[in-house]
Design a protein around this motif. Structure first.
Motif, PDB file in Angstrom:
ATOM      1  N   GLU A 147       0.952  -1.211  -0.076  1.00 65.17           N
ATOM      2  CA  GLU A 147       0.205   0.108  -0.043  1.00 65.17           C
ATOM      3  C   GLU A 147       0.784   1.403   0.096  1.00 65.17           C
ATOM      4  O   GLU A 147       0.444   2.351  -0.526  1.00 65.17           O
ATOM      5  CB  GLU A 147      -0.903   0.107   1.286  1.00 65.17           C
ATOM      6  CG  GLU A 147      -1.852  -1.038   1.090  1.00 65.17           C
ATOM      7  CD  GLU A 147      -3.038  -0.794  -0.106  1.00 65.17           C
ATOM      8  OE1 GLU A 147      -3.260   0.253  -0.183  1.00 65.17           O
ATOM      9  OE2 GLU A 147      -3.196  -1.833  -0.529  1.00 65.17           O
ATOM     10  N   GLY A 148       2.007   1.095   0.622  1.00 65.58           N
ATOM     11  CA  GLY A 148       2.875   2.359   0.847  1.00 65.58           C
ATOM     12  C   GLY A 148       3.860   2.812  -0.176  1.00 65.58           C
ATOM     13  O   GLY A 148       4.457   3.857  -0.282  1.00 65.58           O
ATOM     14  N   LEU A 149       4.349   1.622  -0.916  1.00 64.53           N
ATOM     15  CA  LEU A 149       5.555   1.717  -1.822  1.00 64.53           C
ATOM     16  C   LEU A 149       5.520   2.846  -2.873  1.00 64.53           C
ATOM     17  O   LEU A 149       6.355   3.635  -3.125  1.00 64.53           O
ATOM     18  CB  LEU A 149       5.782   0.618  -2.344  1.00 64.53           C
ATOM     19  CG  LEU A 149       7.397   0.327  -2.774  1.00 64.53           C
ATOM     20  CD1 LEU A 149       8.209   0.569  -1.563  1.00 64.53           C
ATOM     21  CD2 LEU A 149       7.417  -1.076  -3.469  1.00 64.53           C
ATOM     22  N   SER A 150       4.039   2.810  -3.509  1.00 67.43           N
ATOM     23  CA  SER A 150       4.163   4.060  -4.355  1.00 67.43           C
ATOM     24  C   SER A 150       4.094   5.487  -3.894  1.00 67.43           C
ATOM     25  O   SER A 150       4.756   6.237  -4.487  1.00 67.43           O
ATOM     26  CB  SER A 150       2.711   3.735  -5.387  1.00 67.43           C
ATOM     27  OG  SER A 150       1.551   3.981  -4.455  1.00 67.43           O
ATOM     28  N   GLY A 151       3.500   5.721  -2.938  1.00 71.63           N
ATOM     29  CA  GLY A 151       3.620   7.028  -2.110  1.00 71.63           C
ATOM     30  C   GLY A 151       5.013   7.195  -1.755  1.00 71.63           C
ATOM     31  O   GLY A 151       5.578   8.430  -1.921  1.00 71.63           O
ATOM     32  N   ASN A 155       7.320  10.473  -3.313  1.00 73.28           N
ATOM     33  CA  ASN A 155       7.948  11.126  -2.405  1.00 73.28           C
ATOM     34  C   ASN A 155       9.416  11.207  -2.009  1.00 73.28           C
ATOM     35  O   ASN A 155       9.778  11.863  -1.350  1.00 73.28           O
ATOM     36  CB  ASN A 155       7.081  11.339  -1.022  1.00 73.28           C
ATOM     37  CG  ASN A 155       5.655  11.859  -1.274  1.00 73.28           C
ATOM     38  OD1 ASN A 155       5.443  13.092  -1.445  1.00 73.28           O
ATOM     39  ND2 ASN A 155       4.817  10.841  -1.241  1.00 73.28           N
ATOM     40  N   ASN A 156      10.037  10.359  -2.925  1.00 75.66           N
ATOM     41  CA  ASN A 156      11.353  10.128  -2.844  1.00 75.66           C
ATOM     42  C   ASN A 156      11.861   9.931  -1.450  1.00 75.66           C
ATOM     43  O   ASN A 156      12.838  10.145  -0.906  1.00 75.66           O
ATOM     44  CB  ASN A 156      12.303  11.344  -3.429  1.00 75.66           C
ATOM     45  CG  ASN A 156      11.980  11.766  -4.856  1.00 75.66           C
ATOM     46  OD1 ASN A 156      12.169  10.781  -5.508  1.00 75.66           O
ATOM     47  ND2 ASN A 156      11.916  13.020  -5.273  1.00 75.66           N
ATOM     48  N   LEU A 157      11.360   8.905  -0.866  1.00 72.30           N
ATOM     49  CA  LEU A 157      11.647   8.534   0.426  1.00 72.30           C
ATOM     50  C   LEU A 157      12.498   7.141   0.298  1.00 72.30           C
ATOM     51  O   LEU A 157      12.259   6.310  -0.530  1.00 72.30           O
ATOM     52  CB  LEU A 157      10.337   7.930   1.428  1.00 72.30           C
ATOM     53  CG  LEU A 157       9.068   9.000   1.622  1.00 72.30           C
ATOM     54  CD1 LEU A 157       8.214   8.392   2.328  1.00 72.30           C
ATOM     55  CD2 LEU A 157       9.894  10.079   2.469  1.00 72.30           C
ATOM     56  N   SER A 158      13.428   7.151   1.353  1.00 70.58           N
ATOM     57  CA  SER A 158      14.499   6.007   1.385  1.00 70.58           C
ATOM     58  C   SER A 158      13.813   4.489   1.750  1.00 70.58           C
ATOM     59  O   SER A 158      12.607   4.519   2.133  1.00 70.58           O
ATOM     60  CB  SER A 158      15.753   6.464   2.135  1.00 70.58           C
ATOM     61  OG  SER A 158      15.388   6.126   3.273  1.00 70.58           O
ATOM     62  N   LEU A 159      14.453   3.686   1.418  1.00 73.65           N
ATOM     63  CA  LEU A 159      13.912   2.380   1.915  1.00 73.65           C
ATOM     64  C   LEU A 159      13.809   2.241   3.451  1.00 73.65           C
ATOM     65  O   LEU A 159      12.662   2.039   4.166  1.00 73.65           O
ATOM     66  CB  LEU A 159      14.904   1.246   1.547  1.00 73.65           C
ATOM     67  CG  LEU A 159      14.741  -0.315   2.254  1.00 73.65           C
ATOM     68  CD1 LEU A 159      13.331  -0.899   1.830  1.00 73.65           C
ATOM     69  CD2 LEU A 159      15.645  -1.327   1.954  1.00 73.65           C
ATOM     70  N   GLU A 160      14.676   2.958   3.985  1.00 71.54           N
ATOM     71  CA  GLU A 160      14.665   3.024   5.696  1.00 71.54           C
ATOM     72  C   GLU A 160      13.649   3.808   6.092  1.00 71.54           C
ATOM     73  O   GLU A 160      12.757   3.528   7.109  1.00 71.54           O
ATOM     74  CB  GLU A 160      16.188   3.559   6.083  1.00 71.54           C
ATOM     75  CG  GLU A 160      17.351   2.651   6.007  1.00 71.54           C
ATOM     76  CD  GLU A 160      17.659   2.577   4.514  1.00 71.54           C
ATOM     77  OE1 GLU A 160      18.787   1.765   4.355  1.00 71.54           O
ATOM     78  OE2 GLU A 160      17.540   3.282   3.655  1.00 71.54           O
ATOM     79  N   GLN A 161      13.440   4.885   5.159  1.00 67.51           N
ATOM     80  CA  GLN A 161      12.124   6.001   6.000  1.00 67.51           C
ATOM     81  C   GLN A 161      11.045   5.243   5.528  1.00 67.51           C
ATOM     82  O   GLN A 161       9.766   5.465   6.421  1.00 67.51           O
ATOM     83  CB  GLN A 161      12.174   7.437   4.917  1.00 67.51           C
ATOM     84  CG  GLN A 161      13.501   8.218   5.320  1.00 67.51           C
ATOM     85  CD  GLN A 161      13.500   9.173   4.245  1.00 67.51           C
ATOM     86  OE1 GLN A 161      13.552   9.199   3.104  1.00 67.51           O
ATOM     87  NE2 GLN A 161      13.805  10.488   4.907  1.00 67.51           N
ATOM     88  N   THR A 162      10.732   4.646   4.630  1.00 64.26           N
ATOM     89  CA  THR A 162       9.702   4.000   4.244  1.00 64.26           C
ATOM     90  C   THR A 162       9.322   2.816   5.226  1.00 64.26           C
ATOM     91  O   THR A 162       8.057   2.778   5.536  1.00 64.26           O
ATOM     92  CB  THR A 162       9.462   3.334   2.713  1.00 64.26           C
ATOM     93  OG1 THR A 162       9.917   4.336   1.631  1.00 64.26           O
ATOM     94  CG2 THR A 162       8.414   2.566   2.197  1.00 64.26           C
TER      95      THR A 162
END
Length: 177
Positions: A147-151, A155-162
């Motif tokens: 659900e969250g990966l596309s967002g 938003n250019n979030l890193s793997l760790e931030q995601t």
């Protein structure tokens, strides 16, 4: 009765292994298909001999990684990484394979290093996320990623931030998808 039970387990295991070989053969396409399948079988036998995973488990993981778009080489060492992550997190090996494979496919180009280093990093981050936050099992983490990966990508979030955001959301009682 014990002999009959043991013989039944051996026969059942052989059928399971044949089924996994057939499934893997379906996702290996292109040139030298039979040779590439034999290499995967050899790797599964070799790795299973040195770990707690069975040949069928490794073939199932290989299938999930290739279904996520990984090439021969990435699927080979990826299957070892996934096997270890599944054991540590008590996740279903195939499901862990799809989650790590899909994360690699979607976020791998944002990570530095070789394919093996990227897969190791993904495995480490997801394992730590599952264990640090209020996440019931690896499946729940996968739902959050789905659900969250596309967002996260938008938003250019890193793997760790995601992973940290998914963990925080789970801690806030919003579980899975």
């Amino acid at each position: 009765m014990g002999v009959a039970y043991g013989a039944g387990r051996i026969i059942g295991g052989a059928f399971d292994l044949e089924e996994k070989k057939h499934q893997l053969g379906d996702v290996i396409t292109g040139e030298n298909r039979e040779h590439r399948l034999q290499e995967s079988l050899r790797h599964a036998r070799e790795f299973a001999g040195n770990s707690l995973a069975s040949e069928a488990d490794i073939l199932e993981i290989d299938y999930s990684l290739r279904s996520s778009g990984l090439n021969d080489e990435a699927a080979k060492f990826g299957s070892e990484i996934v096997s270890k992550v599944a054991a540590v997190t008590k996740g279903a090996a195939s499901e862990v394979g799809f989650i790590i494979g899909d994360t690699f496919t979607n976020m791998g180009n944002r990570l530095s290093g070789s394919s093996e280093e990227k897969l190791n990093r993904i495995g480490d981050v997801l394992t730590k996320t599952k264990n640090l936050f209020s996440i019931k099992d690896f499946s729940q983490l996968g739902e959050g990623l789905k659900e969250g990966l596309s967002g996260a990508l938008a938003n250019n979030l890193s793997l760790e931030q995601t992973a940290a955001l998914i963990g925080q959301i789970n801690n806030g009682m919003l579980k899975g998808s």
